[in-house]
Motif scaffolding. Structure first.
Motif, PDB file in Angstrom:
ATOM      1  N   SER A   2      -4.937   5.248  -7.670  1.00 31.57           N
ATOM      2  CA  SER A   2      -6.332   5.617  -7.537  1.00 31.57           C
ATOM      3  C   SER A   2      -6.928   4.891  -6.326  1.00 31.57           C
ATOM      4  CB  SER A   2      -7.080   5.255  -8.815  1.00 31.57           C
ATOM      5  OG  SER A   2      -8.411   5.663  -8.723  1.00 31.57           O
ATOM      6  N   VAL A   3      -6.792   5.522  -5.160  1.00 32.80           N
ATOM      7  CA  VAL A   3      -7.256   4.923  -3.910  1.00 32.80           C
ATOM      8  C   VAL A   3      -8.335   5.819  -3.317  1.00 32.80           C
ATOM      9  CG1 VAL A   3      -6.583   4.204  -1.585  1.00 32.80           C
ATOM     10  CG2 VAL A   3      -4.996   3.885  -3.497  1.00 32.80           C
ATOM     11  N   THR A   4      -9.420   5.198  -2.875  1.00 30.90           N
ATOM     12  CA  THR A   4     -10.532   5.920  -2.275  1.00 30.90           C
ATOM     13  C   THR A   4     -10.873   5.282  -0.942  1.00 30.90           C
ATOM     14  OG1 THR A   4     -11.414   6.395  -4.479  1.00 30.90           O
ATOM     15  CG2 THR A   4     -12.914   6.697  -2.624  1.00 30.90           C
ATOM     16  N   LEU A   5     -11.083   6.131   0.053  1.00 30.49           N
ATOM     17  CA  LEU A   5     -11.514   5.670   1.366  1.00 30.49           C
ATOM     18  C   LEU A   5     -12.905   6.226   1.634  1.00 30.49           C
ATOM     19  CD1 LEU A   5     -10.929   4.267   4.082  1.00 30.49           C
ATOM     20  CD2 LEU A   5      -9.954   6.455   4.864  1.00 30.49           C
ATOM     21  N   TYR A   6     -13.843   5.325   1.840  1.00 35.69           N
ATOM     22  CA  TYR A   6     -15.187   5.713   2.240  1.00 35.69           C
ATOM     23  C   TYR A   6     -15.200   5.743   3.752  1.00 35.69           C
ATOM     24  CZ  TYR A   6     -16.719   4.768  -2.513  1.00 35.69           C
ATOM     25  OH  TYR A   6     -16.879   4.799  -3.877  1.00 35.69           O
ATOM     26  N   VAL A  43     -21.618   3.111  -1.077  1.00 30.29           N
ATOM     27  CA  VAL A  43     -20.803   2.122  -0.372  1.00 30.29           C
ATOM     28  C   VAL A  43     -21.318   0.723  -0.695  1.00 30.29           C
ATOM     29  CG1 VAL A  43     -20.050   1.276   1.888  1.00 30.29           C
ATOM     30  CG2 VAL A  43     -20.241   3.723   1.493  1.00 30.29           C
ATOM     31  N   LYS A  44     -22.618   0.544  -0.672  1.00 30.73           N
ATOM     32  CA  LYS A  44     -23.238  -0.745  -0.998  1.00 30.73           C
ATOM     33  C   LYS A  44     -22.891  -1.154  -2.430  1.00 30.73           C
ATOM     34  CE  LYS A  44     -26.608  -3.948  -0.666  1.00 30.73           C
ATOM     35  NZ  LYS A  44     -26.392  -5.191  -0.016  1.00 30.73           N
ATOM     36  N   ARG A  45     -22.919  -0.199  -3.340  1.00 33.53           N
ATOM     37  CA  ARG A  45     -22.624  -0.493  -4.748  1.00 33.53           C
ATOM     38  C   ARG A  45     -21.192  -0.979  -4.923  1.00 33.53           C
ATOM     39  NH1 ARG A  45     -20.047   2.092  -8.412  1.00 33.53           N
ATOM     40  NH2 ARG A  45     -19.998   4.075  -7.331  1.00 33.53           N
ATOM     41  N   VAL A  46     -20.237  -0.341  -4.258  1.00 34.28           N
ATOM     42  CA  VAL A  46     -18.833  -0.700  -4.475  1.00 34.28           C
ATOM     43  C   VAL A  46     -18.378  -1.893  -3.633  1.00 34.28           C
ATOM     44  CG1 VAL A  46     -18.173   1.619  -5.198  1.00 34.28           C
ATOM     45  CG2 VAL A  46     -17.844   0.948  -2.823  1.00 34.28           C
ATOM     46  N   VAL A  54     -14.368   1.581   4.069  1.00 42.70           N
ATOM     47  CA  VAL A  54     -14.135   0.741   2.904  1.00 42.70           C
ATOM     48  C   VAL A  54     -13.026   1.400   2.108  1.00 42.70           C
ATOM     49  CG1 VAL A  54     -15.067  -0.095   0.708  1.00 42.70           C
ATOM     50  CG2 VAL A  54     -16.487  -0.166   2.765  1.00 42.70           C
ATOM     51  N   LEU A  55     -12.023   0.607   1.746  1.00 46.22           N
ATOM     52  CA  LEU A  55     -10.915   1.086   0.924  1.00 46.22           C
ATOM     53  C   LEU A  55     -11.058   0.486  -0.463  1.00 46.22           C
ATOM     54  CD1 LEU A  55      -8.050   2.616   1.167  1.00 46.22           C
ATOM     55  CD2 LEU A  55      -7.161   0.297   0.980  1.00 46.22           C
ATOM     56  N   VAL A  56     -10.938   1.331  -1.479  1.00 43.97           N
ATOM     57  CA  VAL A  56     -10.952   0.879  -2.865  1.00 43.97           C
ATOM     58  C   VAL A  56      -9.638   1.300  -3.501  1.00 43.97           C
ATOM     59  CG1 VAL A  56     -12.099   1.029  -5.103  1.00 43.97           C
ATOM     60  CG2 VAL A  56     -13.470   1.106  -3.005  1.00 43.97           C
ATOM     61  N   ASP A  57      -8.870   0.321  -3.962  1.00 42.31           N
ATOM     62  CA  ASP A  57      -7.621   0.568  -4.673  1.00 42.31           C
ATOM     63  C   ASP A  57      -7.820   0.047  -6.089  1.00 42.31           C
ATOM     64  OD1 ASP A  57      -5.081   0.400  -5.858  1.00 42.31           O
ATOM     65  OD2 ASP A  57      -4.096   0.072  -3.932  1.00 42.31           O
ATOM     66  N   ASP A  59      -6.105   0.483  -8.812  1.00 45.51           N
ATOM     67  CA  ASP A  59      -4.901  -0.003  -9.491  1.00 45.51           C
ATOM     68  C   ASP A  59      -4.620  -1.465  -9.157  1.00 45.51           C
ATOM     69  OD1 ASP A  59      -4.587   2.518 -10.557  1.00 45.51           O
ATOM     70  OD2 ASP A  59      -3.062   3.124  -9.102  1.00 45.51           O
ATOM     71  N   ARG A  60      -4.969  -1.881  -7.960  1.00 44.70           N
ATOM     72  CA  ARG A  60      -4.696  -3.256  -7.520  1.00 44.70           C
ATOM     73  C   ARG A  60      -5.938  -4.139  -7.560  1.00 44.70           C
ATOM     74  NH1 ARG A  60      -1.306   0.108  -4.870  1.00 44.70           N
ATOM     75  NH2 ARG A  60       0.881  -0.521  -4.751  1.00 44.70           N
ATOM     76  N   GLY A  61      -7.073  -3.568  -7.964  1.00 44.37           N
ATOM     77  CA  GLY A  61      -8.308  -4.341  -8.043  1.00 44.37           C
ATOM     78  C   GLY A  61      -8.825  -4.794  -6.687  1.00 44.37           C
ATOM     79  N   VAL A  62      -8.625  -3.943  -5.667  1.00 40.97           N
ATOM     80  CA  VAL A  62      -8.995  -4.311  -4.303  1.00 40.97           C
ATOM     81  C   VAL A  62     -10.112  -3.404  -3.802  1.00 40.97           C
ATOM     82  CG1 VAL A  62      -8.169  -4.345  -1.907  1.00 40.97           C
ATOM     83  CG2 VAL A  62      -6.696  -5.180  -3.749  1.00 40.97           C
ATOM     84  N   THR A  63     -11.148  -4.033  -3.264  1.00 43.36           N
ATOM     85  CA  THR A  63     -12.192  -3.339  -2.515  1.00 43.36           C
ATOM     86  C   THR A  63     -12.294  -4.070  -1.198  1.00 43.36           C
ATOM     87  OG1 THR A  63     -13.383  -2.701  -4.514  1.00 43.36           O
ATOM     88  CG2 THR A  63     -14.628  -2.685  -2.448  1.00 43.36           C
ATOM     89  N   MET A  64     -12.054  -3.341  -0.101  1.00 46.56           N
ATOM     90  CA  MET A  64     -11.894  -4.005   1.186  1.00 46.56           C
ATOM     91  C   MET A  64     -12.610  -3.261   2.306  1.00 46.56           C
ATOM     92  SD  MET A  64      -8.252  -4.861   2.961  1.00 46.56           S
ATOM     93  CE  MET A  64      -7.848  -5.971   1.635  1.00 46.56           C
TER      94      MET A  64
END
Length: 81
Positions: A2-6, A43-46, A54-57, A59-64
């Protein structure tokens, strides 16, 4: 996975990250953000800030944020050895 790229359309830093994700064959969803920083509430919320990419993974608990950091993470995490 479950990876999301803003990302913002036309943003060279966003495109660089998306290209790298594509190169390594990572599956991800894209959320296109508004050009106006003041309208980037999701974007501000996450991530705590309004810049992209901004990358949100989940499964790995990463927001970067920050493209260079994301590229390093992508290479370490998704690239085939």
């Amino acid at each position: 996975m479950s990876v999301t790229l803003y990302q913002l359309d036309g943003c060279p830093f966003c495109e660089k990250v998306a290209d790298r994700l594509d190169e390594v064959g990572a599956e991800y969803d894209t959320i296109w953000v508004d050009a106006m920083h003041s309208d980037r509430n999701e974007v501000k919320r996450v991530s705590g800030q309004r810049g992209v990419p901004v990358l949100v993974d989940e499964d790995r608990g990463v927001t970067m944020p920050e493209s260079e950091n994301i590229l390093s993470f992508v290479d370490r995490t998704y690239a085939e050895s």
